[in-house]
Design an enzyme around this catalytic site. Structure first.
Site, short mmCIF file in Angstrom:
data_model
loop_
_atom_site.label_atom_id
_atom_site.label_comp_id
_atom_site.label_asym_id
_atom_site.label_seq_id
_atom_site.Cartn_x
_atom_site.Cartn_y
_atom_site.Cartn_z
N TRP A 56 18.03 76.15 26.02
CA TRP A 56 18.24 77.49 26.18
C TRP A 56 16.89 78.06 25.59
O TRP A 56 16.29 78.86 26.21
CB TRP A 56 19.27 78.06 25.25
CG TRP A 56 20.58 77.79 25.88
CD1 TRP A 56 21.79 76.90 25.06
CD2 TRP A 56 21.12 78.04 27.08
NE1 TRP A 56 22.62 76.63 26.08
CE2 TRP A 56 22.55 77.33 27.06
CE3 TRP A 56 20.80 78.72 28.19
CZ2 TRP A 56 23.18 77.47 28.23
CZ3 TRP A 56 21.54 78.86 29.08
CH2 TRP A 56 22.70 78.30 29.31
N LYS A 110 30.53 82.93 23.53
CA LYS A 110 30.81 81.69 22.75
C LYS A 110 31.38 81.88 21.23
O LYS A 110 32.08 81.09 20.87
CB LYS A 110 29.25 81.14 22.49
CG LYS A 110 28.62 80.69 23.80
CD LYS A 110 27.21 80.17 23.55
CE LYS A 110 26.66 79.86 25.01
NZ LYS A 110 27.33 78.73 25.75
N ASP A 145 17.63 84.23 19.79
CA ASP A 145 18.70 84.06 20.32
C ASP A 145 19.84 83.50 19.66
O ASP A 145 20.05 82.41 19.09
CB ASP A 145 18.59 83.34 21.63
CG ASP A 145 19.89 83.12 22.41
OD1 ASP A 145 20.96 83.43 22.15
OD2 ASP A 145 19.63 82.43 23.50
#
Length: 360
Positions: A101, A195, A171
């Site tokens: 990511w 999530k 993030d």
């Protein structure tokens, strides 16, 4: 029988929240229509939305000089919006490459401007992180970017670098509200909610308001954070269902001890699994540097890929799903998000011990 859901996202939701959604999906608290039918301009939606934002602020003790709102587009859209807003012409931004990511965010930013890579974990296969005390931003950098928890690699920043005057952007899609965070150390925190906070569809934005003074000019409306901050995320129709569910999850977190309670649960749940791995005499192994093991996503391997396939199949027969590692790395992965019941993590640990006994 309800499955034991260890998927990395979309992920397990609190049963209380699912039941509340079910109860009110047709007629929201007797108001004669569903929340997902209501206008986002005032009325019962805005009442729910304001309460959701207030709870978010309260749980994390977000300072008053930070804007908080939700957007669509997932966390991936932020890979573009962040550099589009804050990577100024002729300047550069610092990025860490710590896994899938963070790497995607760095790659997208590099298409829009100059990027300095201050750490690259490629040599270790993205299984470790740097000591945050050794990481310093580049002089004159527009911002410093990191991914707090890599779901695919199973590594998590336990502490964060001190970036001084350089704005720190993180993030936190997969570990948000799983532990206390000092928001004041960050210029921006964002993440997809699917999530750890709710169903897919919404992305939370927490941004220090003075960041808006540092953005590029000439941005299109949707890509301009100032437009969204002014309208508290309601410039266009928001992801109503997702936000409604997030609001219910926030109340569930408050009832269950807040972020301190979530940290306790995450430590216990991940401890169940890591203890099995560490005491398996090598039958299970975690590739992750033990100093940076994720409490949210436990990645591990069996001696052979054939045994890993058997592990997944046997687990499914026991009602356990979502244990296959990401296709890019293989192996096994157990995601232990806030809503995963403690007993589900304990059941997985017992299954792992029995699987080792039968196949070791």
């Amino acid at each position: 029988m309800r499955k034991l859901n260890f998927a990395a996202g979309p992920s397990v939701m609190p049963m209380e929240v699912l039941e509340e959604l079910q109860k009110n999906i047709v007629d929201y608290h007797g108001k004669g229509l569903s929340m997902i039918e209501a206008s986002h301009r005032g009325g019962m939606f805005e009442e729910m939305y304001d309460e959701c934002l207030a709870d978010f602020r309260s749980i994390l003790s977000i300072p008053d000089d930070y804007d908080v709102y939700f957007l669509g587009g997932g966390a991936t859209l932020q890979f573009t919006m962040i550099p589009m807003n804050f990577l100024l012409s002729g300047k550069s931004a610092d990025y860490t490459r710590t896994g899938s990511w963070a790497n995607k965010a760095a790659d997208d930013a590099a298409k829009l401007g100059n990027v300095n890579i201050v750490f690259d974990g490629k040599e270790s296969g993205y299984t470790t992180l740097p000591d945050p005390k050794t990481i310093k931003p580049t002089d004159g950098s527009c911002y410093f970017y990191l991914c707090a928890n890599e779901t695919i690699g199973g590594i998590e920043w336990q502490e964060f670098p001190d970036t001084g005057d350089v704005p720190l952007i993180a993030d936190m899609s997969s570990d948000m509200l799983s532990r206390p965070v000092d928001v004041s150390k960050f210029a921006m925190i964002y993440g997809g909610v699917q999530k750890n906070l709710g169903p897919a569809g919404a992305t939370f934005i927490i941004m220090k308001h003075d960041m808006l003074d540092k953005r590029n000019p000439g941005l299109t409306a949707y890509m301009d954070y100032a437009k969204h901050a002014k309208d508290k995320g309601l410039y266009n129709t928001p992801p109503v269902f997702s936000i409604w569910a997030v609001g219910l999850v926030l109340k569930w977190i408050i009832r269950n001890g807040g972020v301190e309670g979530m940290l306790h649960n995450a430590t216990v749940k991940s401890g169940y699994i890591y203890d099995v791995i560490d005491n398996s005499s090598g039958f299970y192994r975690s590739p992750v540097d033990s100093r940076y093991r994720s409490r949210m996503n436990v990645v591990f391997r069996c001696p052979t890929e054939e045994l890993e396939a058997k592990f997944i199949a046997d687990a499914q027969r026991e009602g356990m799903i979502g244990l296959k590692g990401h296709r890019s790395v293989g192996g096994l992965r157990a995601s232990l998000y806030n809503a995963l019941p403690m007993e589900d993590a304990a059941s997985l640990a017992m299954f792992m011990k029995e699987f080792e006994r039968r196949n070791g």
